[in-house]
Design a protein around this motif. Structure first.
Motif, PDB file in Angstrom:
ATOM      1  N   PHE A   1      11.356  -6.414   1.474  1.00  0.00           N
ATOM      2  CA  PHE A   1      10.287  -7.366   1.879  1.00  0.00           C
ATOM      3  C   PHE A   1      10.372  -8.709   0.988  1.00  0.00           C
ATOM      4  CE2 PHE A   1       6.286  -9.224   2.397  1.00  0.00           C
ATOM      5  CZ  PHE A   1       6.095  -9.273   3.678  1.00  0.00           C
ATOM      6  N   THR A   2      10.318  -9.935   1.878  1.00  0.00           N
ATOM      7  CA  THR A   2      10.351 -11.030   1.109  1.00  0.00           C
ATOM      8  C   THR A   2       9.346 -11.863   2.005  1.00  0.00           C
ATOM      9  OG1 THR A   2      12.408 -12.289   2.349  1.00  0.00           O
ATOM     10  CG2 THR A   2      12.609 -11.140   0.273  1.00  0.00           C
ATOM     11  N   TYR A   3       8.379 -12.693   1.195  1.00  0.00           N
ATOM     12  CA  TYR A   3       7.359 -13.503   1.897  1.00  0.00           C
ATOM     13  C   TYR A   3       7.367 -14.638   0.933  1.00  0.00           C
ATOM     14  CZ  TYR A   3       2.975 -15.210   3.645  1.00  0.00           C
ATOM     15  OH  TYR A   3       2.149 -16.300   4.153  1.00  0.00           O
ATOM     16  N   GLY A   4       7.592 -15.886   1.760  1.00  0.00           N
ATOM     17  CA  GLY A   4       7.406 -17.225   0.965  1.00  0.00           C
ATOM     18  C   GLY A   4       7.477 -18.238   2.025  1.00  0.00           C
TER      19      GLY A   4
ATOM     20  N   MET B   1       3.696  -3.120   4.119  1.00  0.00           N
ATOM     21  CA  MET B   1       3.330  -4.475   3.708  1.00  0.00           C
ATOM     22  C   MET B   1       2.329  -5.155   4.639  1.00  0.00           C
ATOM     23  SD  MET B   1       5.031  -4.547   0.928  1.00  0.00           S
ATOM     24  CE  MET B   1       4.260  -6.113   0.671  1.00  0.00           C
ATOM     25  N   ASN B   2       1.372  -6.004   4.016  1.00  0.00           N
ATOM     26  CA  ASN B   2       0.529  -6.692   4.792  1.00  0.00           C
ATOM     27  C   ASN B   2       0.458  -8.061   4.001  1.00  0.00           C
ATOM     28  OD1 ASN B   2      -0.648  -3.836   4.993  1.00  0.00           O
ATOM     29  ND2 ASN B   2      -1.594  -5.003   6.596  1.00  0.00           N
ATOM     30  N   VAL B   3       0.154  -9.291   5.038  1.00  0.00           N
ATOM     31  CA  VAL B   3      -0.056 -10.214   4.624  1.00  0.00           C
ATOM     32  C   VAL B   3      -1.495 -10.945   4.632  1.00  0.00           C
ATOM     33  CG1 VAL B   3       0.874 -12.826   4.585  1.00  0.00           C
ATOM     34  CG2 VAL B   3       2.578 -10.996   4.486  1.00  0.00           C
TER      35      VAL B   3
ATOM     36  N   ILE C   1       6.550  -1.650   7.803  1.00  0.00           N
ATOM     37  CA  ILE C   1       6.948  -0.062   7.152  1.00  0.00           C
ATOM     38  C   ILE C   1       8.165  -0.261   6.428  1.00  0.00           C
ATOM     39  CG2 ILE C   1       6.637   2.058   7.163  1.00  0.00           C
ATOM     40  CD1 ILE C   1       3.924   0.821   7.695  1.00  0.00           C
ATOM     41  N   LEU C   2       8.369  -0.414   5.135  1.00  0.00           N
ATOM     42  CA  LEU C   2       9.581  -0.420   4.768  1.00  0.00           C
ATOM     43  C   LEU C   2      10.064   1.140   4.394  1.00  0.00           C
ATOM     44  CD1 LEU C   2       9.521  -2.977   1.788  1.00  0.00           C
ATOM     45  CD2 LEU C   2       9.997  -3.280   4.144  1.00  0.00           C
TER      46      LEU C   2
ATOM     47  N   THR D   1       0.774  -1.313   0.021  1.00  0.00           N
ATOM     48  CA  THR D   1       0.108   0.152   0.060  1.00  0.00           C
ATOM     49  C   THR D   1       0.876   1.231  -0.054  1.00  0.00           C
ATOM     50  OG1 THR D   1      -1.668  -1.156   1.475  1.00  0.00           O
ATOM     51  CG2 THR D   1      -1.846   1.102   1.029  1.00  0.00           C
ATOM     52  N   VAL D   2       0.633   2.190  -0.956  1.00  0.00           N
ATOM     53  CA  VAL D   2       1.425   3.454  -1.032  1.00  0.00           C
ATOM     54  C   VAL D   2       0.335   4.591  -1.423  1.00  0.00           C
ATOM     55  CG1 VAL D   2       3.578   1.875  -1.789  1.00  0.00           C
ATOM     56  CG2 VAL D   2       1.936   3.002  -3.582  1.00  0.00           C
TER      57      VAL D   2
END
Length: 280
Positions: free
Chosen positions: A194-197, A177-179, A187-188, A150-151
């Motif tokens: 940001f990595t997600y896996g 970032m949200n998951v 918050i970056l 979100t930006v």
């Protein structure tokens, strides 16, 4: 109590409230709360500072949850009306209806619904670099698998690998970032990734700049040719001149060209048909 006193009282209370956010985020949150609370907005003027070959985009992101709820951050609700796919082997340049820019990588696609300028939600499959037009009233959301970025105005890369790992690299501004299914928010800051896996999220740093330390100007020309696709022609007397400069890897080409022009007192011409930049 008149409007000014009421305004001052609200701002004082807001700033004294304990929070884990930075001062910039607190100020941004206050400005959006103020805009929603009072009919007439307060305007502030702040001087722009220019940094060599790294344009600074002012960005406002709220993390208070006043205007954004969990559903809006984790569910895309995008009814695809427009689908743009890149089946070529080169980057495809796209201008969205709100004037935001997208560099769509090969074998990637984006989709978005009607009235995009008012409902800035977009889905991505693959990889794309976004340069988002600032709009405080309409957050820009990118949905990729289970993640939401979100930006309001910034530049960043969203990438989904073959093993379904999502990567977001932030170059300018700030993003949240949200998951899906998780209450935690990340918050970056510029230079963070940001990595997600495998149901695991992490934030690490990455290099968003390329540095030239007392190197030949012709080396910068080569960098422009390799990364922007424009042939650079320099006067012979400038080819071996030395330069020390830090360039944002996603900097606008014209910013770099203008900087070189000013540093060496050169005029330049950009030929879009030939993809050629001539300094003289």
């Amino acid at each position: 109590m008149d409007k000014k006193k009421l305004d001052d009282a609200f701002e004082k209370a807001w700033n004294e409230t304990p929070t884990s956010h930075s001062e910039n985020e607190k100020e941004a949150s206050w400005e959006q709360f103020h805009a929603a609370t009072f009919a007439k907005k307060k305007t502030k003027s702040k001087p722009w500072r220019y940094y060599a070959a790294a344009s600074v985009l002012l960005f406002v992101l709220i993390g208070t949850g006043i205007f954004l709820n969990k559903n809006s951050l984790t569910e895309s609700n995008v009814i695809a009306e427009t689908i743009i796919e890149n089946t070529s082997s080169a980057i495809k340049y796209v201008t969205l209806p709100d004037s935001s820019k997208v560099e769509l990588s090969p074998n990637s696609k984006i989709s978005y619904g009607a009235n995009f300028a008012l409902n800035r939600k977009i889905e991505i499959d693959g990889e794309a670099y976004f340069k988002v037009k600032k709009d405080k009233q309409h957050p820009f959301q990118v949905f990729c698998d289970e993640t939401t970025t979100t930006v309001l105005g910034t530049s960043f890369i969203v990438k989904e690998s073959e093993n379904e790992q999502i990567t977001v690299e932030l170059f300018e501004g700030s993003v949240q970032m949200n998951v899906k299914g998780q209450n935690q928010k990340w918050i970056l800051k510029p230079g963070e990734k940001f990595t997600y896996g495998n149901h695991t999220a992490a934030v690490t740093e990455f290099s968003r700049f390329v540095d030239f330390d007392n190197e030949k100007l012709s080396d910068v020309s080569k960098y422009i040719e390799e990364n922007y696709g424009y042939k650079v022609i320099l006067p012979n007397e400038n080819l071996n001149q030395k330069i020390t400069i830090r360039i944002n890897k996603k900097e606008d080409l014209k910013i770099i060209v203008q900087l070189i022009s000013e540093m060496y007192n050169l005029n330049f011409e950009i030929n879009e048909d030939l993809k050629q930049i001539t300094f003289q």
